[in-house]
Scaffold this active site. Sequence first.
Site, short mmCIF file in Angstrom:
data_model
loop_
_atom_site.label_atom_id
_atom_site.label_comp_id
_atom_site.label_asym_id
_atom_site.label_seq_id
_atom_site.Cartn_x
_atom_site.Cartn_y
_atom_site.Cartn_z
N ARG A 299 8.85 12.97 29.39
CA ARG A 299 8.17 13.69 30.47
C ARG A 299 9.15 14.07 31.58
NH1 ARG A 299 9.49 10.71 35.03
NH2 ARG A 299 7.96 9.14 35.64
N GLN B 58 18.48 10.74 28.92
CA GLN B 58 18.04 11.97 29.58
C GLN B 58 18.91 13.16 29.22
OE1 GLN B 58 15.25 12.59 31.00
NE2 GLN B 58 14.52 10.49 30.97
N ASP C 5 18.97 12.29 38.86
CA ASP C 5 19.57 11.00 39.24
C ASP C 5 19.63 10.88 40.77
OD1 ASP C 5 21.43 13.00 39.68
OD2 ASP C 5 22.82 12.32 38.12
N LYS D 12 1.82 3.36 35.39
CA LYS D 12 3.01 3.01 34.62
C LYS D 12 3.75 1.93 35.40
CE LYS D 12 6.77 5.65 34.30
NZ LYS D 12 7.72 6.71 33.85
#
Lengths: 323, 323
Positions: free
Chosen positions: A112, A140, A228, A69
Site C-alpha cells: 500500500r 520498498q 523515508d 494496524k
Amino acid sequence: MELLYLSRRDVESLNISYNEVINAVELSFKLKGEGKVQLPPKPGVNPRPNSFIHAMPAYVGEVDVVGVKWVSGYLGNPARGLPYINAILILNDPETGLPVAVMDATWITAVRTAAASAVAVKYMASPGAESLGIVGLGVQGRTHLLAIREVLRLRRVYVHDVIKQKVKAYIEEMSPQCPEAEIVPCEDYKCVTRNSDVVVTATYIVERPKRFIALKDLREEFLAIPVDYDAAFEEDVARAVDVFVVDDKEQYLVTKGKEKYFKGYPDIVEFDMGDVVAGRAGDLRVKARKMALLMGIASHDVVVAKLIYDKAIKRGVGVKLPL
Amino acid sequence: MELLYLSRRDVESLNISYNEVINAVELSFKLKGEGKVQLPPKPGVNPRPNSFIHAMPAYVGEVDVVGVKWVSGYLGNPARGLPYINAILILNDPETGLPVAVMDATWITAVRTAAASAVAVKYMASPGAESLGIVGLGVQGRTHLLAIREVLRLRRVYVHDVIKQKVKAYIEEMSPQCPEAEIVPCEDYKCVTRNSDVVVTATYIVERPKRFIALKDLREEFLAIPVDYDAAFEEDVARAVDVFVVDDKEQYLVTKGKEKYFKGYPDIVEFDMGDVVAGRAGDLRVKARKMALLMGIASHDVVVAKLIYDKAIKRGVGVKLPL
C-alpha cells in the site's frame, strides 16, 4: 462468533494485483478529500532505542471499513535475520464493533505504501515522464517499481543503494518483472537523481536524518517522492518545489511539530493527496518541480485489508477461530 | 515464527484470580509513578453514532511488556444480544517488535478496570470503611464487587440499577460469591450513596452525560469512584473533594480539553494513581472526601495480558498460528 486469521503466507497466496491495491488506495484518498475518512494521528511506543511500534486506526466511510494496524520497525532486526517492519491488522464489523479478522499486515504495508506513491505519480508526474529513479533497494525499492510501472510508461529505471551487492541482486530479481524498461545500476545517488523524472527515496528512517539530495542534483522538472520522511531530500528541495503535497496534513504537521523530522520543510501545506485526488488542487502534472511526501496512512491499510478479507472469504483461505 | 491465539474461553479457562490482577495493576501503577511506562493518549474512531473503537498502546518498563488493545463500545449491541464492550489485544516481543500473541481482551477489560478501582480503594478508602455502593449493575458492577472485596472488609453492599430486574438478578448471582457481606437492594441511587463509604458508579458512558449524584446525597466521608466518566457524579462532588485523583493525568486533561466530558471538573490534577502508589501523595486514607476518576489505561491491559500469556504457555492453552 468467529474471527478469520490470515497469516503472511495466506495473504500472499491471494495474489492481489498492484492494480487492485492502487485502485483501492486511490479511492480512499478521494474519500479522504471528501471528508469521509476518520484518521486520528497515530500514537506509538519505543520499547528499545531505534525502534517503534505504532497504532494506526482508521474508519473509511462509504466503503464502510474500520480497523487498526499495529506496526513495528526495529532497526536491529535485519542483522538478526528478521524483517525490519512487522505488522498485524484487526478488521471489525463497523455495525457492531466486533472483530471479524486478524491478519498479517507486513505485505499490506509493503504494497500500500508503493501504491500511494503510484497514485501520486498518476496525478503529479509530468505527462512525458518516462524515467524512474530509486534510491534504497529494500522492500520498498522493489514494491515501488512494481506499482509505478502500472501508472507510468517506463523506459529506464536508475537504481542505487549504498550496499553494492544489493544493486546487482535487485537488477537480477526485478528485470524479469519489469521487462519493458532497462534497469540501470548507478554508482552514486547523483546518477539516479540527474537522470530521473520521478525520484523515489526509500532509505531507512533514522532518529537523526543525514540528508544528501540537494536541489542542484535534480533535473529541471521532477517529481520527488520520499517514503523515508526527510532521510534523503535536503531542505532546499522541499522549499523550492512549485507543489508540496503530503498524504495527510495533520499527521505531517504533528510530526513536524515534534521538531525531530522535517526541519526547514514547509510549515503550511495547501493540499494533501486527498484534495489532489478529489480534484481540488487543479492539474499538478503541468507544474515543473513537485514533491509528494508520503508518510503512510491507516486508511490505506484498512481498505487493502478489506480487499484481502473479501477475497479470502470467497476462496476459503485462512483459519476460522472462535472469538 | 508463531503467534499464540487465545479466545475468550481460553482466557477465562486460566482462572486467573482477582488478587493476581490487582497485584499486576498495582505494580504497573507504581512503575508509571516512577516514569517507566509509555502511555500515549488513546486515539479512536466512531463508525456509528454512540459507538467508539479505541486503540490503546502501552509499554511498561521493568516488566518489559508491550502491546495494544483495540476496544469497541457500541451502545446498540445489548439490544441485539451482543456485548457492549468487545476487545482484542496484541502482545509483542519488546526485543524484536514481532507479535507473540493475539487474545480476547473483553475479560481483561472487565477485570483490570475493577482491579484499578480496588487499588484506589486500597490506597484511599478510610480505614474503617465497610460499606460499598454500586450504581449500575452490568459487567463492571459485578467485577467491582469481586475485586473490591479483596481489599476491603465488607459488611454491606448497597446496589441499584434503573432496571429493577437487574437488581434481583444481581443479588441472586453475586450473594454466593460474596458470602461475607449482605447485599442490599436499593429502590433509588440515594439509598446507595447515603449508606456507602465507597461509591462506585458503572453506568453507560453516553455522548451527553446527565449527571445525578450531588454532594448532598453522599456521606460526610466518602470515596467516589466513577468508572463511567462523568455520567453520574455532579460537578459539585468533583469540586468539593479533599483529594481528586485520576488514573492518568494526560488522558484526563486531553479528554476534558475536548469539552465534551468533565465540564466543571478540576482543571488541575496534583496526583494521579501512579504518584499515589509510588508513595508521592502521602496517606490519602485520612482525608474525608475523595474521588478517584478512573478512565482506564493501556498499561493495565498489557500487564494483565502478560499474566495470561505466561499462564497459557505454561498450561498449553490456545492455538499456535504461523505468522
